[in-house]
Design a protein around this motif. Structure first.
Motif, mmCIF file in Angstrom:
data_model
loop_
_atom_site.group_PDB
_atom_site.id
_atom_site.type_symbol
_atom_site.label_atom_id
_atom_site.label_comp_id
_atom_site.label_asym_id
_atom_site.label_seq_id
_atom_site.Cartn_x
_atom_site.Cartn_y
_atom_site.Cartn_z
ATOM 1 N N GLU A 37 -5.579 -3.978 5.059
ATOM 2 C CA GLU A 37 -4.252 -3.860 5.649
ATOM 3 C C GLU A 37 -4.202 -2.593 6.499
ATOM 4 O O GLU A 37 -4.943 -1.633 6.244
ATOM 5 C CB GLU A 37 -3.192 -3.775 4.545
ATOM 6 C CG GLU A 37 -3.152 -4.973 3.617
ATOM 7 C CD GLU A 37 -2.293 -4.698 2.400
ATOM 8 O OE1 GLU A 37 -1.084 -4.982 2.465
ATOM 9 O OE2 GLU A 37 -2.819 -4.195 1.396
ATOM 10 N N THR B 100 -2.098 -0.295 6.452
ATOM 11 C CA THR B 100 -1.674 0.867 5.665
ATOM 12 C C THR B 100 -2.745 1.337 4.686
ATOM 13 O O THR B 100 -2.599 2.402 4.080
ATOM 14 C CB THR B 100 -0.402 0.522 4.865
ATOM 15 O OG1 THR B 100 -0.680 -0.588 3.997
ATOM 16 C CG2 THR B 100 0.749 0.169 5.797
ATOM 17 N N ASP B 101 -3.804 0.566 4.523
ATOM 18 C CA ASP B 101 -4.834 0.879 3.535
ATOM 19 C C ASP B 101 -5.602 2.129 3.967
ATOM 20 O O ASP B 101 -6.211 2.168 5.040
ATOM 21 C CB ASP B 101 -5.795 -0.313 3.403
ATOM 22 C CG ASP B 101 -6.670 -0.244 2.169
ATOM 23 O OD1 ASP B 101 -7.130 0.863 1.825
ATOM 24 O OD2 ASP B 101 -6.911 -1.307 1.561
ATOM 25 N N ASN C 284 -4.351 -3.154 -9.353
ATOM 26 C CA ASN C 284 -3.256 -2.422 -8.707
ATOM 27 C C ASN C 284 -3.453 -0.914 -8.788
ATOM 28 O O ASN C 284 -2.956 -0.177 -7.929
ATOM 29 C CB ASN C 284 -1.920 -2.832 -9.303
ATOM 30 C CG ASN C 284 -1.393 -4.131 -8.704
ATOM 31 O OD1 ASN C 284 -1.806 -4.521 -7.613
ATOM 32 N ND2 ASN C 284 -0.496 -4.803 -9.403
ATOM 33 N N ARG D 72 -5.606 -0.431 -5.789
ATOM 34 C CA ARG D 72 -4.854 -0.707 -4.564
ATOM 35 C C ARG D 72 -3.788 0.358 -4.310
ATOM 36 O O ARG D 72 -3.578 0.769 -3.157
ATOM 37 C CB ARG D 72 -4.220 -2.101 -4.645
ATOM 38 C CG ARG D 72 -5.240 -3.237 -4.625
ATOM 39 C CD ARG D 72 -4.589 -4.602 -4.813
ATOM 40 N NE ARG D 72 -3.792 -4.982 -3.656
ATOM 41 C CZ ARG D 72 -4.257 -5.647 -2.610
ATOM 42 N NH1 ARG D 72 -5.530 -6.003 -2.565
ATOM 43 N NH2 ARG D 72 -3.468 -5.966 -1.600
ATOM 44 N N SER E 8 -0.832 -2.861 -0.462
ATOM 45 C CA SER E 8 0.258 -3.540 -1.155
ATOM 46 C C SER E 8 -0.206 -4.010 -2.532
ATOM 47 O O SER E 8 -1.366 -4.388 -2.715
ATOM 48 C CB SER E 8 0.741 -4.733 -0.334
ATOM 49 O OG SER E 8 -0.314 -5.657 -0.125
ATOM 50 N N THR F 172 1.651 -8.974 -7.115
ATOM 51 C CA THR F 172 2.865 -9.203 -7.902
ATOM 52 C C THR F 172 2.755 -10.401 -8.826
ATOM 53 O O THR F 172 3.648 -10.648 -9.629
ATOM 54 C CB THR F 172 4.079 -9.395 -6.968
ATOM 55 O OG1 THR F 172 3.807 -10.485 -6.074
ATOM 56 C CG2 THR F 172 4.347 -8.125 -6.170
#
Length: 474
Positions: free
Chosen positions: A318, A320-321, A387, A390, A396, A399
């Motif tokens: 991503e 944002t990663d 998570n 991550r 992100s 979920t």
């Protein structure tokens, strides 16, 4: 027999003069000299491109950079060192990986010599002897494990792991020339696990070699290797238990989100969550003769190495990663269909400057624990561990637990890229190879199962040992 005298750090003191094995290994000083030389041999086997690019190249994380200067500037060619294997067409008589096979068994032979002579030392304490033997056992197991990955199909290729593993050597050739057969993969793993458990029980905590703790095998990184072996075997309960032990009790903590990038790009020291790095040796003036940057490094637009990240990998991150920042994106002069242009290439920042070979770090343990939790019907724990990784990367969060197995595979690919996992993960998970961006092989995809997931035993070795069975299709 010449392999007994092949390592200058081990037996050969200067050109033309060899110290006999009995003479060298008769006291603690000689054995420690041999152990130091053995670590140099291990580093020299895994750090150069022959092995260090293998899993990422075959799996699709790597593409090649253009020639930087000269009359062929801008052209892209497949490096000759790996050309046959890259196309899943290695040839036994001229195998690209003969040096890896030979060096691996040379290392194993040297480890066995240390194991044979250390118990009789009269000038070493019991604790010192236990520590030496534990490290030699770990090196022996580690090297056999790497051989089993490259030359044997994954553990679950057959239901009972009765397919061919590797020759497992527990005696030096000083004991006499032998012509052993290859063990089954089940037997191979049993022997690896036995060596590792023996090593773990023998570590005394006594310092026997000078240098940082993370640059030698010790109890916590040997446990990390054992967790990896259990994962590869599909022994989920033990994989979870041992990975959890390392996470909980090793004293090593995950590198923080805030320092993730700065930790990776330090010029000399490894990332703070390192468990084992084969650290480049420095001369008296502090210079490093070789490092991982000789395979993955970028210096200027006319000075860079042959291997860059494929867009198959880059596109998984991503925007944002934070791990996307672990690539140096550089426009390089390239010929595309005969047209001169500039193309962006992504060089990993994990291995610039004086970077050593990352053998084990804590992030892998979280991903092992996650996969083992999933396979033992604890999907919630698996998702929590993914998570953690991550969140540290500012990606992100998951979920729900849908498609969790694929998420684990992709997270391993992103987190552990260029650390020698992808192709072996593909085989272990019974997935297909699909290489797209930059693939120059005659074969860019491979459907599991395939006889080409393993390399041929070099013909020289099968000729030397009539009991050494060749891999099918070679």
């Amino acid at each position: 027999m010449l392999s007994l005298q092949s390592c200058s750090d081990f037996l050969e003191q200067e050109p033309g003069t060899q110290t006999s094995i009995d003479e060298l290994l008769k006291n603690k000083t000689g054995v420690l000299q041999a152990l130091t030389g053995l670590y140099s041999e291990v580093d020299g086997n895994v750090r150069p491109e022959i092995y260090s690019v293998y899993a990422d190249l075959q799996g699709g994380n790597i593409k090649f950079t253009p020639i930087a200067t000269g009359s062929l500037k801008g052209q892209i060619t497949t490096p000759s060192l790996i050309e046959q294997a890259y196309s899943f067409n290695d040839v036994a008589i001229s195998s690209n990986y003969k040096s890896f096979y030979d060096s691996s068994y040379d290392i194993i032979n040297q480890a066995n010599l240390i194991l044979e002579y250390t118990p009789d030392l009269t000038d070493a304490t019991i604790e010192e002897k236990n520590q030496i033997q534990a490290q030699a056992l770990a090196i022996r197991a580690y090297t056999h494990f790497l051989l089993s990955l490259v030359y044997g199909q994954d553990y679950k290729y057959t239901a009972d792991a009765s397919h061919l593993g590797v020759v497992y050597s527990t005696e030096s050739i000083k004991s006499g020339i032998q012509y052993p057969i290859r063990k089954t993969m089940a037997e191979t793993y049993d022997l690896i696990i036995a060596d590792l458990k023996n090593a773990i029980d023998n570590y005394s905590g006594t310092t026997v070699l000078a240098g940082p703790e993370y640059s030698f095998f010790n109890q916590k990184n040997t446990k990390a290797l054992l967790a990896r072996v259990y994962l590869q075997k599909g022994d989920w309960a033990n994989a979870y238990e041992v990975a959890n032990d390392v996470i909980t009790n090793s004293g090593v903590v995950l590198t923080s989100k805030e320092s993730l990038i700065s930790e990776w790009v330090k010029p000399d020291l490894p990332i703070s969550e390192i468990l084992l790095e084969f650290t480049p040796r420095k001369d008296g003036e502090g210079n490093v003769s070789s490092s991982m940057s000789q395979t993955f490094g970028y210096t200027t637009d006319v000075s860079f190495q042959k291997y860059a990240a494929s867009n198959d990998l880059i596109d998984l991150y991503e925007n944002t990663d934070l791990r996307k920042q672990l690539f140096l994106v550089k426009p390089l002069f390239t010929l595309v269909n005969g047209v001169q242009t500039y193309v962006d290439y992504s060089f990993t920042r994990k291995y610039q400057d004086n970077a050593g070979y990352v053998a084990f770090r804590l992030s892998e343990m979280y991903l092992i624990r996650a996969e083992a939790a999933l396979e033992t019907n604890r999907a919630d724990l698996a998702m929590a561990d993914i998570n953690i990784i991550r969140a540290r990367a500012n990606a992100s969060l998951l979920t729900n637990t849908a498609n969790l197995k694929e998420n684990i595979f992709l997270e391993r690919r992103k987190e552990l890229c260029f650390e020698g996992f992808l192709f072996f993960d593909i085989a272990r998970m019974h997935k297909d190879v699909s290489r797209n961006d930059g693939c120059m092989a005659t074969v860019c995809s491979l459907t599991y199962p395939s006889l080409k997931f393993v390399l041929p035993i070099p013909t020289f070795n099968t000729n030397l040992n009539p009991n050494l069975q060749q891999n099918d299709s070679y």
